[in-house]
Design a protein around this motif. Structure first.
Motif, short mmCIF file in Angstrom:
data_model
loop_
_atom_site.label_atom_id
_atom_site.label_comp_id
_atom_site.label_asym_id
_atom_site.label_seq_id
_atom_site.Cartn_x
_atom_site.Cartn_y
_atom_site.Cartn_z
N SER A 103 42.20 36.44 42.20
CA SER A 103 42.58 37.58 41.61
C SER A 103 42.16 38.76 42.34
N GLU A 139 37.95 40.92 44.94
CA GLU A 139 38.65 39.83 44.83
C GLU A 139 37.63 38.68 43.98
N GLN A 153 48.52 32.75 43.45
CA GLN A 153 48.37 31.31 42.91
C GLN A 153 48.62 30.22 44.10
N THR A 168 46.17 43.94 38.31
CA THR A 168 45.49 42.66 39.20
C THR A 168 46.46 41.96 39.73
N TYR A 228 47.38 38.45 41.72
CA TYR A 228 47.12 37.03 41.74
C TYR A 228 47.57 36.43 42.93
N THR A 256 43.60 29.74 41.73
CA THR A 256 44.03 31.41 41.66
C THR A 256 43.23 32.33 41.87
N GLY A 297 37.75 34.42 42.36
CA GLY A 297 38.61 33.08 42.09
C GLY A 297 38.50 32.11 43.13
N CYS A 329 41.73 40.64 49.87
CA CYS A 329 42.90 41.55 49.33
C CYS A 329 42.98 42.82 50.36
N GLN A 338 51.57 39.96 39.65
CA GLN A 338 50.51 40.99 39.04
C GLN A 338 50.50 41.16 37.63
N ASP A 339 49.37 41.70 37.10
CA ASP A 339 49.27 42.16 35.60
C ASP A 339 48.89 43.65 35.72
#
Length: 131
Positions: free
Chosen positions: A21, A6, A84, A80, A82, A19, A8, A98, A72-73
């Motif tokens: 991550s 994790e 927000q 990853t 996220y 945010t 951020g 996470c 996600q990305d």
């Protein structure tokens, strides 16, 4: 086993945004349920949001719905996820974790708020919201 890292977290004033991550690796091509939990001092760990990495289906806890979102990305072997967080409140102050588990019945809805169902956890990132 999935490795979760994790980042951020930080300090922000009430009404602000952050945010978070979660970099997840070690999937070996299989979909997972990745979730965000939080734990404030003296309180139980609370589920905040989860997402299915295969189809990006999200679930958001009622306590943060409308303020928090999860996305996600995906790139190669790393996903990853996220979190927000908008319109932050002092009561959002907590350590945010996470976590990951295998989908149940093909999805992430069943028992998604049960911390005991997750077998991979990150180290956590601190969020402090001041009034």
């Amino acid at each position: 086993q999935v490795l979760l890292v994790e980042s951020g977290g930080g300090s922000v004033q009430a009404g602000g945004s952050l945010t978070l991550s979660c970099a997840a690796s070690g999937y070996a091509g299989s979909a997972n349920c990745v979730a965000w939990f939080r734990q404030a001092p003296g309180k139980e760990r609370e589920a905040v949001a989860t997402l299915h990495t295969g189809d990006a289906t999200p679930y958001i806890a009622n306590t943060v719905r409308g303020r928090f979102s999860i996305s996600q990305d995906s790139a190669k072997s790393t996903v990853t996820v996220y979190l927000q967080m908008n319109s932050l409140k002092p009561e959002d102050t907590a350590m945010y974790y996470c976590a990951a588990r295998q989908p149940m019945y093909g999805g992430c809805w069943s028992r998604w708020t049960w911390a005991s169902e997750y077998n991979s956890w990150g180290q956590g990132t601190q969020v402090i919201v001041s009034s």
